[in-house]
Design a protein around this motif. Structure first.
Motif, PDB file in Angstrom:
ATOM      1  N   THR A 186     -10.562  -7.981   6.155  1.00 21.75           N
ATOM      2  CA  THR A 186     -10.829  -7.693   4.774  1.00 21.75           C
ATOM      3  C   THR A 186      -9.685  -8.558   4.254  1.00 21.75           C
ATOM      4  O   THR A 186      -8.654  -9.063   4.646  1.00 21.75           O
ATOM      5  CB  THR A 186     -10.457  -6.329   4.409  1.00 21.75           C
ATOM      6  OG1 THR A 186     -10.790  -6.291   3.167  1.00 21.75           O
ATOM      7  CG2 THR A 186      -9.272  -5.868   4.503  1.00 21.75           C
ATOM      8  N   TRP A 207      -6.943  -8.912   0.958  1.00 23.51           N
ATOM      9  CA  TRP A 207      -6.373  -8.272  -0.213  1.00 23.51           C
ATOM     10  C   TRP A 207      -5.030  -9.323  -0.919  1.00 23.51           C
ATOM     11  O   TRP A 207      -4.677 -10.345  -0.313  1.00 23.51           O
ATOM     12  CB  TRP A 207      -5.514  -7.405   0.546  1.00 23.51           C
ATOM     13  CG  TRP A 207      -4.625  -6.601  -0.190  1.00 23.51           C
ATOM     14  CD1 TRP A 207      -3.260  -6.863  -0.631  1.00 23.51           C
ATOM     15  CD2 TRP A 207      -4.660  -5.569  -1.093  1.00 23.51           C
ATOM     16  NE1 TRP A 207      -2.514  -6.018  -1.401  1.00 23.51           N
ATOM     17  CE2 TRP A 207      -3.511  -5.289  -1.819  1.00 23.51           C
ATOM     18  CE3 TRP A 207      -5.845  -4.681  -1.634  1.00 23.51           C
ATOM     19  CZ2 TRP A 207      -3.527  -4.166  -2.756  1.00 23.51           C
ATOM     20  CZ3 TRP A 207      -5.882  -3.546  -2.368  1.00 23.51           C
ATOM     21  CH2 TRP A 207      -4.798  -3.306  -2.981  1.00 23.51           C
ATOM     22  N   SER A 240      -7.913  -1.535   5.333  1.00 22.08           N
ATOM     23  CA  SER A 240      -8.050  -2.372   4.153  1.00 22.08           C
ATOM     24  C   SER A 240      -6.679  -1.990   3.110  1.00 22.08           C
ATOM     25  O   SER A 240      -6.165  -0.909   3.569  1.00 22.08           O
ATOM     26  CB  SER A 240      -9.330  -1.831   3.463  1.00 22.08           C
ATOM     27  OG  SER A 240      -9.537  -0.803   3.165  1.00 22.08           O
ATOM     28  N   THR A 260      -4.303  -3.427   5.251  1.00 24.60           N
ATOM     29  CA  THR A 260      -5.062  -4.178   6.460  1.00 24.60           C
ATOM     30  C   THR A 260      -4.069  -4.554   7.285  1.00 24.60           C
ATOM     31  O   THR A 260      -2.842  -5.247   7.088  1.00 24.60           O
ATOM     32  CB  THR A 260      -5.335  -5.498   5.540  1.00 24.60           C
ATOM     33  OG1 THR A 260      -6.317  -5.241   4.478  1.00 24.60           O
ATOM     34  CG2 THR A 260      -6.234  -6.249   6.443  1.00 24.60           C
TER      35      THR A 260
END
Length: 315
Positions: free
Chosen positions: A40, A42, A69, A99
Motif C-alpha cells: 500500500t 502512504w 496500511s 504499513t
C-alpha cells in the motif's frame, strides 16, 4: 500471556513462547514461514511532497515482507534471523496501524547468501530503498540487535525520510563483552555445529527468569527448534556485528528516538543501551524485563512500547 496453540501463533522462527506458569511452548517447524505481502502507499503530507533522498538509493534487491496500511514503519531484524524471526509475534500488531516493510539480510529468509562481507551502509540503504519502492516517502524505523546499527545508519544517511526511531536490545559499537561473545557465535555458526550453537544461543539469549522457568524436556525442545531456524547467513551477520560502529552517527540523529533496554540481556548490556539513550539527542529510555528476546518473553509489552511511542509522535 494466554496459552497459545500453533494455529494461533504468528509465523516466524522464534523458537518458543511462554505459558502463564512460565513453561516454554515450542513452535512447530511448519510455523516458520514468511508473511504474505500486502502493499500500500502512504504519504503523511501529500500536498507538500517529500524531497528525494540526498543519497542515491540502490535498486531494492533484498527479499521483503510488506503488511498493513497507514504510516510507514521499516523493520531491521537481528543477526542470524529474519524479519519474521525477529518480529513474527508482533508483526500483525504493528501492521494494524502501519504499513510495515522489512527486508531480510543476505542469507536470511529468501535473500541469497552473500559471497562478500556485508556492509552496514548497504543494509541501511537496502532497507530505505525497499520502503521507498513500496511507496513510502517517509517512515519510522525499528531496529533490533544488529538491526539497531542498521536503523541508526539509515536514519543518519536518509534523515529527511525518517519520522521516528525505535531501538531494542542493541548497541552502538562492539564493547569487550561483544568482542568475546560474537567470535564464539560466528565459529559455532559454521557447518556441523548447529546443536552446539543452539545451546549457546539459548543460554545467552533468554533472560534468567525465562530460562529457569523451562523444564528440562522443553529446554531440549527449544534447543532443537533453535538449531532448525538458524539463518544460513549467520556467519556473515556475526562477522559484520563487531565491525558495526555507529557512535559518530548518534549525535546527528534528528528523529524522535526510543531506546528499549532489555534488562536481563546477556548479549547487549544495559550500559550500551544507556549509552545510546544518553548520546542521541532527546532520546527516551524504556526498560523491558527480558533477556535478548522480548518477542519471545514479553511480545505484547514490546509491541505496546513501540506502538505507543510511534503514536505519540504521529509516526
Amino acid at each position: 500471556m494466554p496459552d497459545l496453540t500453533h494455529d494461533q501463533l504468528p509465523p516466524g522462527p522464534a523458537t518458543y513462547t511462554l505459558n502463564p506458569d512460565g513453561r516454554a511452548l515450542p513452535l512447530a517447524p511448519e510455523t516458520i514461514r514468511r508473511r504474505p505481502e500486502h502493499r500500500t502507499t502512504w504519504s503523511p503530507h501529500p500536498q507538500i511532497g517529500i524531497p528525494m533522498s540526498a543519497r542515491t538509493l540502490p535498486e531494492a534487491t533484498f527479499a521483503r515482507t510488506v503488511l498493513g496500511s497507514g504510516p510507514g514503519l521499516a523493520l531491521a531484524h537481528g543477526a542470524g534471523s529474519s524479519v519474521a524471526g525477529t518480529y513474527g509475534p508482533i508483526l500483525e500488531g504493528l501492521a494494524a496501524r502501519h504499513t510495515v516493510v522489512g527486508v531480510d539480510y543476505p542469507g536470511s529468509g529468501d535473500t541469497p547468501r552473500s559471497t562478500t562481507p556485508l556492509s552496514l551502509d548497504d543494509l541501511a540503504d537496502q532497507l530505505v530503498a525497499a520502503a521507498v519502492t513500496e511507496g513510502l516517502d517517509t517512515f519510522a524505523l525499528s531496529g533490533y540487535s544488529l538491526g539497531g546499527p542498521v536503523a541508526i545508519r539509515a536514519a543518519a544517511r536518509h534523515p529527511e525520510r525518517v519520522t521516528a526511531l525505535v531501538l531494542t536490545a542493541t548497541f552502538p559499537y562492539r564493547d569487550n563483552h561483544l568482542a568475546l561473545a560474537l567470535p564464539i557465535w560466528r565459529k559455532l555458526a559454521e557447518p556441523g555445529n548447529r546443536e552446539v550453537l543452539a545451546e549457546y544461543l539459548t543460554m545467552m539469549a533468554l533472560g534468567a527468569d525465562a530460562l529457569e522457568a523451562m523444564p528440562a524436556e522443553q529446554l531440549q525442545q527449544a534447543i532443537g527448534f533453535t538449531a532448525a531456524s538458524v539463518a544460513d547467513g549467520t556467519p556473515e551477520h556475526a562477522e559484520l556485528a563487531p565491525r558495526a560502529d555507529v557512535r559518530d552517527d548518534l549525535p546527528h540523529i534528528k528523529a524522535p528516538t526510543l531506546v528499549i533496554s532489555t534488562t536481563q540481556d546477556r548479549f547487549t548490556s544495559t550500559r550500551l543501551h544507556h549509552q545510546l539513550a544518553d548520546t542521541i539527542p532527546g532520546a527516551r529510555l524504556a526498560d523491558i524485563h527480558t533477556g535478548h528476546l522480548p518477542m519471545v518473553e514479553r511480545p505484547e509489552e514490546w509491541q505496546n512500547l513501540i506502538t505507543t511511542f510511534l503514536a505519540q509522535h504521529d509516526a
